[in-house]
Design a protein around this motif. Structure first.
Motif, short mmCIF file in Angstrom:
data_model
loop_
_atom_site.label_atom_id
_atom_site.label_comp_id
_atom_site.label_asym_id
_atom_site.label_seq_id
_atom_site.Cartn_x
_atom_site.Cartn_y
_atom_site.Cartn_z
N ALA A 167 1.23 -3.88 -0.20
CA ALA A 167 -0.16 -4.20 -0.52
C ALA A 167 -1.04 -4.28 0.72
N ALA A 168 -0.44 -4.58 1.86
CA ALA A 168 -1.20 -4.63 3.11
C ALA A 168 -1.37 -3.24 3.72
N VAL A 169 -0.31 -2.46 3.71
CA VAL A 169 -0.33 -1.15 4.36
C VAL A 169 -1.11 -0.14 3.53
N GLY A 170 -0.96 -0.19 2.20
CA GLY A 170 -1.61 0.79 1.34
C GLY A 170 -3.12 0.88 1.54
N PRO A 171 -3.86 -0.23 1.46
CA PRO A 171 -5.31 -0.16 1.67
C PRO A 171 -5.70 0.30 3.07
N LEU A 172 -4.88 -0.02 4.08
CA LEU A 172 -5.18 0.45 5.44
C LEU A 172 -5.13 1.97 5.51
N ILE A 173 -4.08 2.54 4.93
CA ILE A 173 -3.95 4.00 4.90
C ILE A 173 -5.07 4.61 4.07
N TRP A 230 -5.16 10.73 -2.82
CA TRP A 230 -4.23 11.65 -2.17
C TRP A 230 -3.21 10.90 -1.31
N SER A 231 -3.65 9.84 -0.66
CA SER A 231 -2.72 9.06 0.18
C SER A 231 -1.67 8.38 -0.69
N SER A 232 -2.02 7.99 -1.92
CA SER A 232 -1.02 7.41 -2.83
C SER A 232 0.09 8.41 -3.10
N GLY A 233 -0.29 9.66 -3.36
CA GLY A 233 0.72 10.70 -3.59
C GLY A 233 1.59 10.91 -2.36
N PHE A 234 0.98 10.85 -1.18
CA PHE A 234 1.72 11.02 0.07
C PHE A 234 2.76 9.91 0.24
N LEU A 235 2.39 8.68 -0.08
CA LEU A 235 3.32 7.55 0.06
C LEU A 235 4.49 7.66 -0.92
N ILE A 236 4.20 8.11 -2.14
CA ILE A 236 5.28 8.29 -3.10
C ILE A 236 6.22 9.40 -2.64
N ALA A 237 5.66 10.45 -2.05
CA ALA A 237 6.50 11.54 -1.54
C ALA A 237 7.46 11.02 -0.46
N ILE A 238 6.96 10.17 0.43
CA ILE A 238 7.82 9.58 1.47
C ILE A 238 8.92 8.75 0.83
N ALA A 239 8.56 7.94 -0.19
CA ALA A 239 9.56 7.10 -0.86
C ALA A 239 10.66 7.94 -1.48
N LEU A 240 10.30 9.03 -2.13
CA LEU A 240 11.31 9.87 -2.77
C LEU A 240 12.17 10.60 -1.76
N LEU A 241 11.58 11.00 -0.64
CA LEU A 241 12.36 11.65 0.41
C LEU A 241 13.39 10.69 0.99
N ILE A 242 13.02 9.42 1.11
CA ILE A 242 13.96 8.42 1.61
C ILE A 242 15.02 8.11 0.57
N ALA A 243 14.60 8.00 -0.69
CA ALA A 243 15.52 7.59 -1.75
C ALA A 243 16.57 8.64 -2.06
N PHE A 244 16.20 9.91 -1.97
CA PHE A 244 17.11 10.97 -2.43
C PHE A 244 18.48 10.95 -1.75
N PRO A 245 18.56 10.92 -0.43
CA PRO A 245 19.90 10.94 0.18
C PRO A 245 20.68 9.65 -0.03
N PHE A 246 19.99 8.57 -0.42
CA PHE A 246 20.67 7.29 -0.61
C PHE A 246 20.70 6.88 -2.09
N ARG A 247 20.54 7.85 -2.98
CA ARG A 247 20.41 7.53 -4.40
C ARG A 247 21.65 6.82 -4.94
#
Length: 392
Positions: free
Chosen positions: A340-346, A362-379
């Motif tokens: 909640a702190a980082v999101g509005p800053l971005i 658009w930044s919301s989509g970018f953050l979700i993309a990062i989350a999925l890239l991190i989650a995939f190898p550790f699913r």
């Protein structure tokens, strides 16, 4: 369920309303205090910062404080912060009151979770916690858009005063119905606290906290600056901001409810399905934002997906931190509020790009993309553990 429990839920409702309602008040605050909308968005980050710091700190300190006086003090401090904030013409002072309010919110939740369980029979603790935390969900449906509508009709200061007023019946309920005992019947020593803090070194806990923070950052990035999209890109009046927030709130309720039936046993499926849909949804909202019907429909969908995914990940935080029985909730709260702190800053930085008011989306989509890239190898690490119980 005893009446004092519902009065505590009213305080959670007021605090949840305060945290989320700024999404509909930012343009009015920015204009009144002569700052940019991006700068006004920092008020959301201020509240989140206070929660990040306050959640683990107060959770550790308040375990042995008198329960009734602690709850009363936190409630009155929260109300006072809003009274001061509603009266000031200084943006730095308003920023400071948001931090104070967040600290009071974190302290209240740390004690209220224990107090709620103590008000009922041991076999009804789950129901008691559900009643208490329902205040947050109701805030997204009624409190947040209500605050936005009140701000549109009477100004943002009226919304702040309304939040302060909501705390008064809670204060009375605390005095009348909460026992004067301590937050914990037995003192926990420093060694036990160190053992609970040591849980933060667990890789699976770190992973789900990080993913939860990223998803919540995406949610707040888009939600905080939703008003300019509704009134600017879509060309709707200010009152439609309240409609959009109601739809987002209803979506959040639907998403959290559905995910609640799945996240205990099959969190991987929720993430595998909800994550890609959420990733598609944010760019779709940006592309279709000039079509009011499509915008409002996607706001509902994104609210549902955001809370389905976010609540699932935060549930996993509680599972993975089951060995930290008094601190697990603060870890979940801290993860949410880092986002909640980082999101509005971005999102505020994205406002200054060529995307303009759609930059936060658009930044919301970018953050979700990062989350999925991190989650995939550790699913494989994000799985249910049938032997772990939450909130024991």
């Amino acid at each position: 369920m005893p009446l004092p429990l519902y009065l505590l839920a009213v305080a959670v409702f007021a605090m949840g309303t305060s945290e989320f309602m700024l999404a509909g008040l930012l343009p009015d605050i920015a204009s009144d205090l002569d700052v940019s909308v991006g700068t006004a968005g920092m008020l959301t980050s201020a509240f989140a910062i206070g929660m990040i710091v306050g959640a683990p700190l107060v959770a550790a300190l308040a375990r042995n404080w008198p329960r009734r006086s602690s709850l009363l003090g936190f409630t009155l401090a929260f109300a006072a912060a809003h009274a001061v904030g509603s009266s000031t013409t200084s943006f730095p002072l308003l920023f400071a009151t948001r931090v104070v309010a967040a600290l009071a919110n974190a302290g209240f939740l740390a004690v209220a979770l224990t107090a709620a369980a103590a008000l009922v029979a041991p076999d009804k603790k789950g129901r008691a916690l559900a009643v208490l935390l329902s205040g947050t969900t109701v805030a997204t449906i009624a409190g947040v858009p209500g605050g936005s509508a009140l701000g549109a009709l009477l100004g943002w200061r009226a919304a702040f005063w309304a939040v302060a007023a909501l705390c008064l019946p809670t204060a009375l309920g605390i005095l009348k119905g909460i026992p004067a005992g301590r937050a914990r019947e037995q003192t926990i020593g420093g060694a036990a606290l160190r053992a609970e803090l040591a849980q933060l070194a667990m890789p699976r806990l770190i992973l789900v906290m990080l993913l939860g923070a990223l998803v919540n950052a995406a949610t707040f990035a888009g939600l905080t600056f939703l008003a300019p999209v509704v009134t600017g890109t879509a060309g709707l009046s200010e009152l439609w901001v309240s409609v959009a927030l109601v739809l987002f709130g209803i979506g959040s309720f639907v998403g959290a409810t559905i995910a609640g039936r799945l996240s205990d046993r099959n969190p991987g499926a929720v993430i595998a399905v909800g994550g890609p849909l959420l990733l598609i949804g944010w760019p779709a909202l940006a592309v279709l934002a000039d079509e009011p019907v499509a915008l409002l429909l996607l706001v509902f969908v994104q609210g549902a997906l955001s809370f389905a995914l976010g609540s699932t990940l935060i549930t996993r935080v509680l599972y993975e931190a089951a060995g930290a029985s008094t601190m697990a909730g603060s870890y979940a709260t801290a993860a949410l509020n880092v986002g909640a702190a980082v999101g509005p800053l971005i999102a505020a930085a994205a406002l200054n790009t060529g995307a303009g008011s759609l930059g936060p989306v658009w930044s919301s989509g970018f953050l979700i993309a990062i989350a999925l890239l991190i989650a995939f190898p550790f699913r494989a690490m994000i799985r249910a553990d049938s032997n772990t119980e939450v909130l024991q």
